[in-house]
Scaffold this active site. Structure first.
Site, PDB file in Angstrom:
ATOM      1  N   TYR A   1       0.851  -1.181   0.000  1.00 58.49           N
ATOM      2  CA  TYR A   1       0.000   0.000   0.000  1.00 58.49           C
ATOM      3  C   TYR A   1       0.890   1.235   0.000  1.00 58.49           C
ATOM      4  CZ  TYR A   1      -3.912   2.987   1.632  1.00 58.49           C
ATOM      5  OH  TYR A   1      -4.868   3.967   1.774  1.00 58.49           O
TER       6      TYR A   1
ATOM      7  N   LYS B   1      -1.366  -1.358  -4.080  1.00 59.92           N
ATOM      8  CA  LYS B   1      -2.462  -0.391  -4.045  1.00 59.92           C
ATOM      9  C   LYS B   1      -1.801   0.974  -4.151  1.00 59.92           C
ATOM     10  CE  LYS B   1      -6.072   1.807  -1.335  1.00 59.92           C
ATOM     11  NZ  LYS B   1      -6.764   1.948  -0.031  1.00 59.92           N
TER      12      LYS B   1
END
Length: 301
Positions: free
Chosen positions: A142, A170
């Site tokens: 992330y 992400k």
């Protein structure tokens, strides 16, 4: 599931960063979880991320997180993947949370870069490898430097891509040129983590989206992903533009977590829009903007 499966089979394509429903007193709402999970699955979400930023992860205890993962996994019953947010700024704690998530039935892990500590890129690599080594679960990195204070460098992502369980990113950094370069040089799958940029990321080769607005309109995100997948960019632009007022209201007022909860409460999916401090519920002018957007986009449940 094997390490050689493509990312869309490992994690899905239409992922939602699920809010954590709470009752008026701030305790986790079991009814809200059940209603929200059913809403997400029936509107086309094929991956549910629990205990992420939108799930107010900093305010959840480890016991609450484990219970949330176990509950969502049971309710989903194989109809979608369940990805657990396990990242902290302490490697030992992140490893413990990863192991707990695996034990609770999660299908994958979401690992944010260590916030506040601001390690070097060498430290970031060591942290991610240590967490990925701790379980058999596939990992989505992330990248959100606006919240963590540290970005994954391109060279770092390329190096981490060699780990067999680090499968995806992400991307909430917004550097599409870098994302395209990394997708070209590695097998990392990309998921757009900025709702305002879902269309361009998909058009640039992203596997899917990991969306806050998807709490409300996972079905429209599914339509957007399909349209780009078949090369119908005119239809994709139409969907993107139609969602604009709602994306603005949720993502460009107070906070995505706050506004997504407010929308779900207004639609009757969850019982309350309660958030935990330091988040507070939105002022009336933001809520009016949200109500207008829901009407404009014609959102119903």
């Amino acid at each position: 599931m094997t390490d050689t499966q493509p990312a869309d089979l490992v994690f899905g394509t239409n992922l939602v960063a699920m809010v954590t429903p709470m009752d008026a007193d701030g305790t986790i709402s079991e009814t809200g979880i059940a209603n929200l999970v059913e809403h997400l699955v029936t509107t086309g979400c094929d991956g549910i991320v629990v205990n992420g930023t939108t799930g107010e992860s900093p305010t959840l205890t480890e016991a609450e997180t484990a219970h949330l993962i176990r509950t969502v996994t049971t309710l989903v019953d194989g109809r979608a993947r369940v990805i657990a947010g396990v990242g902290t700024n302490d490697t030992v704690s992140s490893i413990r949370r990863a192991c707990e998530a695996e034990g609770a039935g999660a299908d994958g892990l979401l690992l944010v870069s260590p916030y506040y500590s601001k390690p070097t890129q060498a430290g970031l690599i060591a942290h991610c490898r240590a967490v990925a080594d701790a379980t058999e679960l596939p990992v989505i990195l992330y990248d959100i430097p606006g919240r963590t204070g540290i970005a994954f460098a391109e060279s770092t992502l390329i190096e981490l891509a060699a780990h067999p369980r680090i499968r995806a990113v992400k991307d909430a950094k917004g550097d599409m040129y870098e994302a395209m370069s990394i997708m070209d040089k590695t097998e990392l799958a990309y998921y757009c983590g900025i709702d305002e940029l879902n269309l361009p990321y998909l058009a640039c080769g992203a596997t899917g989206v990991l969306s806050v607005v998807g709490n409300i309109v996972a079905d429209r995100n599914a339509e957007l992903i399909r349209a780009v997948g078949v090369g119908d960019l005119a239809a994709a632009r139409k969907i993107h533009n139609e969602l604009g007022p709602l994306t603005d209201a949720v993502m460009r007022t107070s906070s995505g977590a706050i506004m997504a909860k407010a929308a779900l409460a207004e639609l009757g999916v969850i019982p309350h829009a309660t958030v935990r401090l330091p988040l507070v519920e939105s002022p009336s002018e933001d809520l009016r903007r949200l109500t207008d957007a829901l009407a404009t986009v014609a959102v119903t449940v």
